[in-house]
Scaffold this motif. Structure first.
Motif: not given
Length: 240
Positions: A103-115
């Motif tokens: 619900p709250e991601v304090p990033l302007k954009s997202v470059d990578t996703v890790q799981i």
């Protein structure tokens, strides 16, 4: 003097409200939606429609679920890691999807996703309830502390015979970390949703091909579990 103090107090309240609401505006909800497939088509359950990849017979899938943990998003050198990040993905709904919203991601954009496919060693050795982890659930082993990371169950038909298929993988060394690089324009339309394909075919035919007739069950054999873990390490890809 009281009037001045009153004005200062009011100004402080307004400034605090502005900082709070400004901070809230800097956070963005991000949704990751996982689509269960078998190859290029949506997963079909409870029907004998799939060929044994390594041998004879047709098989059906009755149950498919797995744990994802340690979800994090990155932008350059900045990283946002979801707290208590333990999700049990199931695909028993009509559209064979499972969505996870941060619900709250304090990033302007997202470059990578890790799981992490599975559960990290610290949580896997604990009985603490966190996220979707529950030692009393059907995903917990009943012979030691820990969880089944990936569960696939079904049946293989060989002529007139039907053989149960039971694959429960969950030794600590079977956790697999996966990282995705997102296209630069992935959120250009304002829709902060990332779509990912979970290709169950890779579970049986990935880095190694499985003959279900020869290997209808995996639970306690570490060598067999390692083979399946290397297969499911490549079963999740970005959808374009």
């Amino acid at each position: 003097m009281r009037a001045i103090l009153g004005l200062l107090a009011a100004a402080a309240v307004i400034a605090g409200w502005f900082i709070l609401t400004s901070g809230q505006r800097k956070t963005t909800p991000v949704t990751r939606t996982f689509h269960a497939q078998m190859g290029d088509e949506p997963l079909v359950c409870d029907q004998l429609v799939y060929d044994n990849p390594g041998g004879d017979g047709q098989f059906r899938v009755r149950d498919f679920r797995f744990y994802l943990s340690n979800l994090s998003l990155g932008q350059g050198d900045e990283t946002f890691a979801e707290p208590d990040s333990y999700h049990l993905l199931r695909f028993d709904n009509e559209d064979r999807t499972h969505s996870i919203t941060l619900p709250e991601v304090p990033l302007k954009s997202v470059d990578t996703v890790q799981i992490l496919i599975g559960v990290d060693p610290a949580a896997n050795g604990s009985i603490e309830v966190r996220g979707d982890l529950d030692p009393n659930s059907q995903m917990a082993w009943n012979w030691e502390v820990g969880y089944k990371f990936v569960v696939v169950e079904g049946a293989l038909k060989l002529g007139e015979d039907v053989v149960p298929l039971v694959y429960h993988v969950g030794f600590s060394e079977n956790a697999r970390e996966v990282e995705f690089m997102l296209p630069p324009d992935v959120f250009a339309d304002g829709d902060h949703e990332v779509h990912l394909i979970v290709d169950l075919a890779k579970f049986f035919d990935g880095t190694a091909q499985i003959d279900m007739q020869a290997l209808p069950s995996v639970k306690f054999n570490r060598a067999d579990a390692e083979i399946l873990a290397d297969n499911y390490a490549i079963m999740i890809t970005l959808a374009f």
